[in-house]
Design a protein around this motif. Structure first.
Motif, PDB file in Angstrom:
ATOM      1  N   GLY A 130       0.827  -1.276   0.033  1.00 21.90           N
ATOM      2  CA  GLY A 130       0.117   0.001  -0.141  1.00 21.90           C
ATOM      3  C   GLY A 130       0.793   1.290  -0.010  1.00 21.90           C
ATOM      4  N   PHE A 131       2.148   1.093   0.489  1.00 28.24           N
ATOM      5  CA  PHE A 131       2.963   2.323   0.738  1.00 28.24           C
ATOM      6  C   PHE A 131       3.606   2.812  -0.738  1.00 28.24           C
ATOM      7  CE2 PHE A 131       4.816  -1.226   2.557  1.00 28.24           C
ATOM      8  CZ  PHE A 131       6.268  -0.861   1.936  1.00 28.24           C
ATOM      9  N   GLU A 132       3.690   1.610  -1.613  1.00 24.35           N
ATOM     10  CA  GLU A 132       4.538   2.013  -2.807  1.00 24.35           C
ATOM     11  C   GLU A 132       3.560   2.437  -4.136  1.00 24.35           C
ATOM     12  OE1 GLU A 132       6.574  -1.602  -3.739  1.00 24.35           O
ATOM     13  OE2 GLU A 132       7.773  -1.439  -1.796  1.00 24.35           O
ATOM     14  N   ALA A 133       3.861   3.064  -4.861  1.00 25.74           N
ATOM     15  CA  ALA A 133       3.426   3.457  -6.331  1.00 25.74           C
ATOM     16  C   ALA A 133       3.121   2.050  -6.862  1.00 25.74           C
ATOM     17  CB  ALA A 133       4.237   4.136  -7.125  1.00 25.74           C
ATOM     18  N   GLY A 134       2.174   2.298  -7.630  1.00 26.41           N
ATOM     19  CA  GLY A 134       1.492   1.008  -8.583  1.00 26.41           C
ATOM     20  C   GLY A 134      -0.049   0.709  -7.999  1.00 26.41           C
ATOM     21  N   GLY A 135      -0.258  -0.384  -8.977  1.00 28.18           N
ATOM     22  CA  GLY A 135      -1.547  -0.897  -8.661  1.00 28.18           C
ATOM     23  C   GLY A 135      -2.659  -0.121  -9.274  1.00 28.18           C
ATOM     24  N   GLY A 136      -3.862  -0.495  -9.057  1.00 27.52           N
ATOM     25  CA  GLY A 136      -5.068  -0.152  -9.661  1.00 27.52           C
ATOM     26  C   GLY A 136      -6.170  -0.285  -9.035  1.00 27.52           C
ATOM     27  N   VAL A 137      -7.556  -0.022  -9.640  1.00 28.60           N
ATOM     28  CA  VAL A 137      -8.859   0.219  -8.854  1.00 28.60           C
ATOM     29  C   VAL A 137      -9.952  -0.769  -9.610  1.00 28.60           C
ATOM     30  CG1 VAL A 137      -9.870   2.032 -10.300  1.00 28.60           C
ATOM     31  CG2 VAL A 137     -10.309   2.058  -7.879  1.00 28.60           C
ATOM     32  N   TYR A 138      -8.993  -1.627 -10.454  1.00 26.81           N
ATOM     33  CA  TYR A 138     -10.158  -2.395 -11.138  1.00 26.81           C
ATOM     34  C   TYR A 138     -11.059  -3.392 -10.149  1.00 26.81           C
ATOM     35  CZ  TYR A 138     -11.710  -5.848 -14.647  1.00 26.81           C
ATOM     36  OH  TYR A 138     -12.537  -6.612 -15.386  1.00 26.81           O
ATOM     37  N   HIS A 139     -10.429  -3.938  -9.410  1.00 20.99           N
ATOM     38  CA  HIS A 139     -11.132  -4.959  -8.473  1.00 20.99           C
ATOM     39  C   HIS A 139     -12.440  -4.082  -7.634  1.00 20.99           C
ATOM     40  CE1 HIS A 139      -8.172  -2.796  -6.134  1.00 20.99           C
ATOM     41  NE2 HIS A 139      -8.532  -3.296  -4.753  1.00 20.99           N
ATOM     42  N   ALA A 140     -11.868  -2.948  -7.279  1.00 15.60           N
ATOM     43  CA  ALA A 140     -12.949  -1.976  -6.439  1.00 15.60           C
ATOM     44  C   ALA A 140     -14.056  -1.513  -7.336  1.00 15.60           C
ATOM     45  CB  ALA A 140     -12.206  -0.842  -5.858  1.00 15.60           C
ATOM     46  N   LEU A 141     -13.867  -1.145  -8.730  1.00 18.16           N
ATOM     47  CA  LEU A 141     -14.756  -0.642  -9.567  1.00 18.16           C
ATOM     48  C   LEU A 141     -15.559  -1.792 -10.124  1.00 18.16           C
ATOM     49  CD1 LEU A 141     -15.815   1.495 -11.589  1.00 18.16           C
ATOM     50  CD2 LEU A 141     -14.036   0.707 -13.048  1.00 18.16           C
ATOM     51  N   ILE A 142     -15.172  -3.241 -10.284  1.00 15.11           N
ATOM     52  CA  ILE A 142     -16.011  -4.288 -10.296  1.00 15.11           C
ATOM     53  C   ILE A 142     -16.872  -4.556  -9.342  1.00 15.11           C
ATOM     54  CG2 ILE A 142     -16.072  -6.747 -10.631  1.00 15.11           C
ATOM     55  CD1 ILE A 142     -15.416  -5.616 -13.044  1.00 15.11           C
ATOM     56  N   GLY A 143     -16.509  -4.392  -7.998  1.00 15.48           N
ATOM     57  CA  GLY A 143     -17.197  -4.587  -6.833  1.00 15.48           C
ATOM     58  C   GLY A 143     -18.441  -3.377  -6.761  1.00 15.48           C
ATOM     59  N   THR A 144     -17.960  -2.205  -6.993  1.00 10.04           N
ATOM     60  CA  THR A 144     -19.160  -1.201  -6.966  1.00 10.04           C
ATOM     61  C   THR A 144     -20.246  -1.358  -8.094  1.00 10.04           C
ATOM     62  OG1 THR A 144     -17.526   0.430  -6.062  1.00 10.04           O
ATOM     63  CG2 THR A 144     -19.388   1.308  -7.318  1.00 10.04           C
ATOM     64  N   LEU A 145     -19.799  -1.797  -9.252  1.00  7.40           N
ATOM     65  CA  LEU A 145     -20.910  -2.169 -10.251  1.00  7.40           C
ATOM     66  C   LEU A 145     -21.720  -3.013 -10.028  1.00  7.40           C
ATOM     67  CD1 LEU A 145     -18.367  -1.654 -13.488  1.00  7.40           C
ATOM     68  CD2 LEU A 145     -20.285   0.139 -12.774  1.00  7.40           C
ATOM     69  N   GLU A 146     -21.083  -4.230  -9.353  1.00  6.45           N
ATOM     70  CA  GLU A 146     -21.882  -5.577  -9.139  1.00  6.45           C
ATOM     71  C   GLU A 146     -23.151  -5.163  -7.960  1.00  6.45           C
ATOM     72  OE1 GLU A 146     -18.983  -8.952 -10.845  1.00  6.45           O
ATOM     73  OE2 GLU A 146     -19.164  -8.684  -8.610  1.00  6.45           O
ATOM     74  N   GLN A 147     -22.346  -4.526  -6.786  1.00 11.16           N
ATOM     75  CA  GLN A 147     -23.095  -4.390  -5.625  1.00 11.16           C
ATOM     76  C   GLN A 147     -24.302  -3.088  -5.964  1.00 11.16           C
ATOM     77  OE1 GLN A 147     -20.113  -3.204  -2.779  1.00 11.16           O
ATOM     78  NE2 GLN A 147     -19.022  -5.015  -3.118  1.00 11.16           N
ATOM     79  N   VAL A 148     -23.940  -2.289  -6.639  1.00 19.77           N
ATOM     80  CA  VAL A 148     -24.778  -1.205  -6.835  1.00 19.77           C
ATOM     81  C   VAL A 148     -25.870  -1.673  -7.938  1.00 19.77           C
ATOM     82  CG1 VAL A 148     -25.207   1.036  -7.884  1.00 19.77           C
ATOM     83  CG2 VAL A 148     -23.425   0.919  -6.488  1.00 19.77           C
ATOM     84  N   GLY A 149     -25.306  -2.613  -8.870  1.00 15.77           N
ATOM     85  CA  GLY A 149     -26.276  -3.271  -9.826  1.00 15.77           C
ATOM     86  C   GLY A 149     -27.386  -4.040  -8.954  1.00 15.77           C
ATOM     87  N   LEU A 150     -26.980  -4.993  -8.469  1.00  9.44           N
ATOM     88  CA  LEU A 150     -27.757  -5.972  -7.461  1.00  9.44           C
ATOM     89  C   LEU A 150     -28.739  -5.158  -6.724  1.00  9.44           C
ATOM     90  CD1 LEU A 150     -25.382  -8.792  -6.536  1.00  9.44           C
ATOM     91  CD2 LEU A 150     -27.213  -8.709  -8.201  1.00  9.44           C
ATOM     92  N   ALA A 151     -28.469  -4.113  -6.184  1.00 12.29           N
ATOM     93  CA  ALA A 151     -29.254  -3.314  -5.271  1.00 12.29           C
ATOM     94  C   ALA A 151     -30.293  -2.385  -5.990  1.00 12.29           C
ATOM     95  CB  ALA A 151     -28.344  -2.287  -4.539  1.00 12.29           C
ATOM     96  N   THR A 152     -29.749  -2.112  -7.227  1.00 14.40           N
ATOM     97  CA  THR A 152     -30.864  -1.437  -8.011  1.00 14.40           C
ATOM     98  C   THR A 152     -31.883  -2.406  -8.554  1.00 14.40           C
ATOM     99  OG1 THR A 152     -29.296   0.168  -8.746  1.00 14.40           O
ATOM    100  CG2 THR A 152     -31.106   0.203 -10.052  1.00 14.40           C
ATOM    101  N   VAL A 153     -31.405  -3.496  -8.886  1.00 16.69           N
ATOM    102  CA  VAL A 153     -32.266  -4.613  -9.448  1.00 16.69           C
ATOM    103  C   VAL A 153     -33.176  -4.757  -8.385  1.00 16.69           C
ATOM    104  CG1 VAL A 153     -32.579  -7.025 -10.170  1.00 16.69           C
ATOM    105  CG2 VAL A 153     -30.687  -5.591 -11.052  1.00 16.69           C
ATOM    106  N   ILE A 154     -33.109  -5.005  -7.014  1.00 17.78           N
ATOM    107  CA  ILE A 154     -33.805  -5.361  -6.158  1.00 17.78           C
ATOM    108  C   ILE A 154     -34.607  -4.215  -5.804  1.00 17.78           C
ATOM    109  CG2 ILE A 154     -34.064  -6.267  -3.712  1.00 17.78           C
ATOM    110  CD1 ILE A 154     -31.517  -7.708  -4.312  1.00 17.78           C
TER     111      ILE A 154
END
Length: 357
Positions: A130-154
């Motif tokens: 966490g303290f080094e440069a690099g990495g990305g946000v892809y896993h968090a973006l996938i999680g947000t899309l799926e969780q918000v999508g499921l909540a919206t469908v319900i």
């Protein structure tokens, strides 16, 4: 009567009726007042040694109102001056509201663009300290899309059907009870919704997953959808319902073919507001999803991450690289909500009934 008598009753050419016109400030006067007020506010702030730009702005706003009132009173009278002061106060309040928003957007964009690139959007934090440069946000973006999508469908169908019941069918004790509980749910803190789903998880022996987080987000989303949809349905003129019913159309078909298409623009906007409401929630995700550094595309099994959780997680690390990732994730979240609103406006414009004659 002689012509001489008629001529005597005519008004003298030198006597003219009183004109209804009066003195008024030119159109550029408010702009000039604003420039003078800013100059006075900044100058007095410098002389007084005030370092806060907020104090300068508030002082300039005060000068703007005072100069407007004094000048308008001297030129146009007190009545017109009061009208100009009211207009000036409205403009000042608008500027005071828009400046923090523009400042927030500017800071988010300027700091988020440091690491915003294709690599950041297509990679996770797997194997990256966490303290080094690099990495990305892809896993968090996938999680947000799926969780918000499921909540919206319900939540969207539940909220829509509940609002239809309250507006079109609801009478008596049941309708009042539903309205009361919807009002109560509107003020429920997100942590309470998370604890409720967590208690169900513990009783049923379920594991953390994106679905559990989506259920908590559903609790937060339903009352917003109900309230916004209910208000939009109430705006539909009763004449449209009566005309459809007079033709022998069943009530359910009237609702489906007349009422909902008329209110679809407002309903879509309400759903998008509800999505924006839940997209930034962090507490339920911390309790029910746990967060993960890995990519998990299955919301029904295993821990996931989300954009709000990712922002909190990176800010907690405390390094310069983690701060940059947090700002970049915040920029992604803002873009996500903005795109949803643009899509909603497009759908509302496409589905809105024709207003042509």
């Amino acid at each position: 009567m002689s012509n001489t008598a008629v001529q005597d009753k005519r008004p003298s050419p030198s006597v003219r009726p009183q004109s209804l016109s009066r003195k008024g400030l030119p159109r550029w006067a408010p702009s000039a007042f604003a420039v003078v007020s800013i100059a006075l506010g900044c100058g007095l702030g410098l002389v007084a040694g005030w370092e806060s730009r907020i104090q300068w702005g508030l002082l300039s706003a005060l000068f703007f109102v005072l100069i407007t009132y004094c000048t308008a009173t001297a030129v146009e009278g007190k009545r017109q001056a009061k009208d100009r002061v009211a207009t000036s106060v409205v403009w000042v309040c608008f500027i005071l509201a828009i400046v923090p928003l523009l400042s927030l957007i500017w800071v988010t964009v300027s700091r988020g663009m440091k690491v915003m690139d294709a690599y950041f959007l297509t990679h996770s934090m797997a194997g990256v300290p966490g303290f080094e440069a690099g990495g990305g946000v892809y896993h968090a973006l996938i999680g947000t899309l799926e969780q918000v999508g499921l909540a919206t469908v319900i939540a969207a169908p539940l909220g829509l059907l509940t609002a239809i019941y309250l507006v079109e069918y609801g009478r008596g004790q049941l309708a009042r009870a539903v309205t009361f509980f919807v009002d109560v749910m509107t003020g429920i803190p997100s942590i309470v919704a998370g604890l409720f789903i967590l208690s169900i998880m513990l009783i049923a022996g379920l594991q953390p997953s994106g679905l559990m987080g989506a259920l908590a987000l559903t609790i937060l989303m339903v009352p917003v959808v109900v309230r916004s949809t209910e208000e939009m349905l109430k705006l539909v003129p009763n004449e449209l319902r009566e005309a459809s019913l007079a033709l022998g159309v069943p009530k359910w078909r009237t609702i489906l073919k007349v009422v909902l298409p008329t209110a679809v623009g407002g309903i879509t906007t309400g759903v998008m507001l509800a999505i924006a409401r839940i997209a930034g929630e962090t507490a339920p995700i911390m309790l029910l999803v746990f967060g993960s550094q890995l990519i998990n595309s299955n919301p029904f099994e295993g821990a996931q991450s989300s954009l709000p959780f990712y922002i909190w997680e990176q800010y907690r690390v405390g390094s310069e690289a983690s701060y940059d990732r947090a700002w970049a994730a915040a920029l992604v979240l803002i873009a996500f909500v903005m795109i949803l609103n643009l899509v909603a406006r497009g759908i509302a414009r496409w589905k809105a009934p024709s207003t042509g004659r």
